[in-house]
Design an enzyme around this catalytic site. Structure first.
Site, PDB file in Angstrom:
ATOM      1  N   ASP A 163      18.368   3.152   4.274  1.00 19.58           N
ATOM      2  CA  ASP A 163      19.054   3.384   5.543  1.00 19.58           C
ATOM      3  C   ASP A 163      18.043   3.710   6.637  1.00 19.58           C
ATOM      4  O   ASP A 163      16.970   4.268   6.360  1.00 19.58           O
ATOM      5  CB  ASP A 163      20.039   4.544   5.426  1.00 19.58           C
ATOM      6  CG  ASP A 163      21.197   4.247   4.480  1.00 19.58           C
ATOM      7  OD1 ASP A 163      21.448   3.056   4.204  1.00 19.58           O
ATOM      8  OD2 ASP A 163      21.841   5.212   4.031  1.00 19.58           O
ATOM      9  N   ARG A 164      18.399   3.404   7.857  1.00 21.50           N
ATOM     10  CA  ARG A 164      17.509   3.657   8.994  1.00 21.50           C
ATOM     11  C   ARG A 164      17.016   5.101   9.019  1.00 21.50           C
ATOM     12  O   ARG A 164      15.834   5.376   9.260  1.00 21.50           O
ATOM     13  CB  ARG A 164      18.229   3.341  10.311  1.00 21.50           C
ATOM     14  CG  ARG A 164      17.356   3.455  11.556  1.00 21.50           C
ATOM     15  CD  ARG A 164      18.174   3.211  12.809  1.00 21.50           C
ATOM     16  NE  ARG A 164      18.993   4.373  13.110  1.00 21.50           N
ATOM     17  CZ  ARG A 164      18.637   5.348  13.966  1.00 21.50           C
ATOM     18  NH1 ARG A 164      17.467   5.297  14.581  1.00 21.50           N
ATOM     19  NH2 ARG A 164      19.438   6.362  14.186  1.00 21.50           N
TER      20      ARG A 164
END
Length: 280
Positions: A129-130
């Site tokens: 995930d970012r």
């Protein structure tokens, strides 16, 4: 161009080249490309066909051309390289950096940061995930990418809200929430998802956890711990904001895998990022 050399053993004597290469992990598609590459397959320094047989003592070589174009490099992006050789690259992704380019992220991704280390396409073996920090394994050629898929163990660390004791397993199916393009949840008709965890320490109503995944569903760790009433600290999608950290308290610290070419058992580890270290 990646060139690999194989010295044929007595046990491999008499086999066809295509069978030998397929057993090593060369796909049918890559074998076709090798046949179409000038000197893509040579035996004892001479052009060879895939149907030719190998003998004890022979030297078989293949030449893998780089496929795909590397992403555009951004010299302003700095990335910590944890390990690199001809076949793999391991980098320590900071939080808030997307892995791949998208409509909303051009030039600011991990792919752009890694471009100077690549001759071909950016092949991240998995996604983070970012806002999740930690190690990302990148295959530097098509063969390495195929052989690495599904053969990796990862040590995640997270801080969750509430007190958890001992070890445990969360085995609950996950799917996308119907009215959201991002959010996931636990539902009976979801895909099976299995998370193993060990409580490391507890303080101020929170628990530091070591986590290993048996499956790789989107947002799996975040969804599972929110489901059991212990959302990750700072996770605004599945929990609540925290004054202690401005993202979900989740990092990927260690990776274990078999090297795709040398077959050596590999381990790489990164330090906790500063915001995570401050939290714990």
């Amino acid at each position: 161009m990646r060139e690999l050399e194989f010295k044929i053993t007595a046990e491999q004597n008499g086999r066809e080249i295509r069978d030998f290469l397929r057993e090593f992990g060369v796909s049918s598609a890559l074998l076709t490309k090798l046949k179409q590459t000038e000197n893509g397959i040579t035996l004892n320094g001479k052009f060879a066909r895939a149907i030719d047989c190998i003998s004890f003592g022979d030297v078989l070589k293949i030449r893998i051309e780089q496929s795909g174009n590397p992403p555009t490099a951004n010299p302003d992006l700095k990335i910590e390289v944890v390990y690199e050789d001809e076949d793999v690259l391991i980098v320590n992704k900071p939080a808030f950096m997307p892995v791949h380019e998208s409509r909303n992220h051009r030039g600011d991704t991990l792919a752009n940061a890694c471009a100077p280390y690549l001759d071909g396409a950016f092949r991240a073996v998995y996604r983070l995930d970012r806002d999740t920090s930690g190690l990302v394994l990148i295959a530097k050629n098509e063969l390495a990418a195929a052989l690495l898929a599904g053969s990796i163990k990862k040590d995640y660390y997270a801080v969750c809200e509430g007190i958890i004791e001992g070890d445990g397993i969360i085995d609950e199916p996950i799917r996308r929430v119907r009215d959201s393009i991002i959010k996931r949840g636990v539902f009976p008709d979801g895909e099976r998802a299995v998370t193993r965890y060990s409580a490391i320490s507890r303080k101020d109503g929170r628990t530091l956890l070591k986590i290993n995944l048996e499956t790789g569903r989107t947002h799996q760790i975040r969804v599972h711990f929110a489901h059991i009433g212990h959302p990750l600290c700072g996770d605004t999608l599945y929990g609540t904001p925290s004054p202690l950290i401005n993202r979900q308290a989740l990092t990927y610290k260690a990776i274990y895998f078999t090297h795709p070419i040398t077959k050596k058992e590999m381990k790489s580890e990164a330090d906790f990022p500063s915001d995570f270290s401050k939290l714990i």
